[in-house]
Design a protein around this motif. Structure first.
Motif, PDB file in Angstrom:
ATOM      1  N   ASN B  56      26.253 -16.436  -1.546  1.00 41.04           N
ATOM      2  CA  ASN B  56      25.999 -17.550  -2.455  1.00 41.04           C
ATOM      3  C   ASN B  56      27.347 -17.876  -3.096  1.00 41.04           C
ATOM      4  N   ILE B  78      27.159 -25.554   0.102  1.00 39.01           N
ATOM      5  CA  ILE B  78      25.979 -24.859  -0.427  1.00 39.01           C
ATOM      6  C   ILE B  78      24.752 -25.013   0.465  1.00 39.01           C
ATOM      7  N   ASP B  82      21.470 -21.864  -2.952  1.00 35.14           N
ATOM      8  CA  ASP B  82      22.686 -21.917  -3.758  1.00 35.14           C
ATOM      9  C   ASP B  82      22.609 -23.088  -4.736  1.00 35.14           C
TER      10      ASP B  82
END
Ligand code: SF4
Ligand code: SF4
Ligand code: FES
Lengths: 148, 286
Positions: B56, B78, B82
């Protein structure tokens, strides 16, 4: 480190060590009234005065349990009556999470209580203490039994 | 191809100067996907995208020292999970949204080394990052799976007898090394000075004993109340296999049931512990 109920196997003591966190404006005055009215209640509780129940950081409760307290009580003004308007609304949410987490990890929920006691409720205070002491004692006894 | 688009997007952003750094996934060797930091447009070839992009990367955005060292704009890649942690950081004013370019990538679920979809991905409901939240979206639009939250893993523990439950957890607390990897990897654990490291007063016993570890885990999870987005990073990095998601999800469940709140959905909404309702249930009060 002192033995705490976090490691069981200890014999249940005659006298328990329960820590009470009482808000200055209601519960502490209520407990005071119980005293001046000469109401009887078990002496297993030690009182710590806090400005408002909203001051309660869950760490205070956890620290007590870690250091060997048998139980903890947090008491504040009734909802709507907090001297600072909303402290007890916040702490109600905080303590709900704490109580759930303790129980989830196998700490008896009877060891941690919360109550609302107003300045005029001396008699209620005495009852609350009786109930808490009883609960904590039951929890201790049960733990000793199951720990064999 | 997703990876091709990631590379061209990264290259464009770096060359036109809208970002000075891209944080993405690179590869260290077979099966070893790792974060990469790209400053030179020619380096975008190092970027990869596959079902092992576990990290993450939002973790870097909550590291203030790191942000200060890179005071230009940052582009970040992302996944859906995330995105949730980024929204929590934004809700807590920890990130300046204007300084980051969010490149959202459709994620079909990560796989472990045996080829099974990760449990956290089974439970995830943001396969496709929000269009109006990300600056760039890569990958086809996937319909959101609207499914009931399944907390049967938590119910299973809840239904144990108290002593069994204690034993279940103590068994793990005996083994926790207090390496703090779980805390350090968490994108939402960003305090400069963690309470675990404080010595005066010392709130939590620092030794790796059952008593100290139990308290550590209560406090760690508690601090993520209404914040943890179940990205599962803590559980992934734990060297002893502590079921940390089972702890986090217990609170997620309580918060959902009692406060009707889910973290990471709305960046305007802070943790429910910063708010209250006058009629919150108080069935636990004597
Ligand atoms: S990562 Fe695992 S071993 Fe390390 S502190 Fe967290 S729970 Fe303990
Ligand atoms: S506690 Fe674990 S699952 Fe929750 S946000 Fe932090 S790293 Fe992710
Ligand atoms: S002053 Fe009593 S709860 Fe706030």
């Amino acid at each position: 480190m002192s033995r705490s109920h976090f490691d069981s196997g200890e014999k249940v003591k005659k006298k328990l060590k329960i820590i009470g966190f009482l808000c200055n404006w209601c519960s502490y005055a209520g407990a005071d009234l119980a005293g001046t009215s000469r109401l009887q209640y078990p002496a297993d509780i030690r009182i710590i005065r806090v400005p408002c129940s909203g001051r309660m950081n869950p760490l205070l409760v956890l620290k007590c349990l870690q250091e060997g307290a048998d139980g903890v009580l947090v008491s504040g003004c009734h909802p709507g009556d907090c001297h600072y308007q909303e402290g007890n609304y916040y702490v109600r949410r905080r303590m709900l999470i704490l109580k759930n987490l303790l129980e989830y990890f196998g700490i008896d929920k009877r060891r941690f209580h919360m109550s609302w006691v107003s300045a005029s409720e001396g008699a209620k205070w005495a009852d609350v203490v009786k109930k808490v002491v009883e609960d904590v004692r039951d929890a201790c006894e049960e733990e000793v039994k199951t720990a064999g | 191809m997703i990876i091709k688009k990631i590379k061209t997007t990264a290259k464009d952003l770096l060359t036109d100067g809208s970002v000075s750094l891209i944080i993405g996934y690179g590869i260290n060797g077979p099966g070893d996907v790792t974060p990469v930091f790209i400053k030179d447009p020619d380096d975008v070839e190092k970027l990869v995208w596959n079902d092992q992009c576990y990290y993450n990367l939002i973790r870097y955005l909550s590291d203030r020292d790191f942000i200060e060292q890179n005071n230009g704009s940052i582009g970040i890649i992302i996944k859906g999970c995330d995105q949730k942690s980024l929204k929590v950081l934004l809700s807590e004013s920890q990130v300046n949204r204007d300084k980051i370019k969010v490149i959202g990538v459709t994620c079909k679920g990560l796989m472990d080394s045996d080829g099974n979809v990760l449990a956290k991905c089974e439970a995830c409901d943001v396969v496709y990052p929000d269009k109006d939240f990300c600056d760039v979206i890569i990958g086809e639009e996937v319909k959101k799976k609207e499914k009931e939250k399944d907390f049967s893993d938590i119910d299973e523990i809840d239904s144990m007898d108290l002593p069994d439950r204690k034993k279940f957890w103590d068994n793990f607390f005996e083994r926790c090394l207090r390496c703090y990897a779980c805390r350090n990897i968490c994108p939402l654990c960003y305090c400069k000075e963690c309470i675990m490291d404080q010595h005066n007063p010392q709130w939590v016993l620092p030794s790796a004993s059952v008593v100290g570890n139990r308290l550590f885990h209560i406090v760690r999870a508690y601090h993520l109340t209404g914040r943890c987005v179940d990205c599962g990073e803590c559980e992934r990095v734990c060297p002893i296999g502590m079921p940390l998601r089972k702890i986090n999800r217990k609170i997620i469940k309580v918060v959902k049931e009692r406060f009707d709140f889910e973290s990471g959905k709305d960046q305007e909404q802070k943790s429910p512990l910063t708010r209250y309702r006058e009629n919150d249930s108080e069935d636990f009060i004597i």
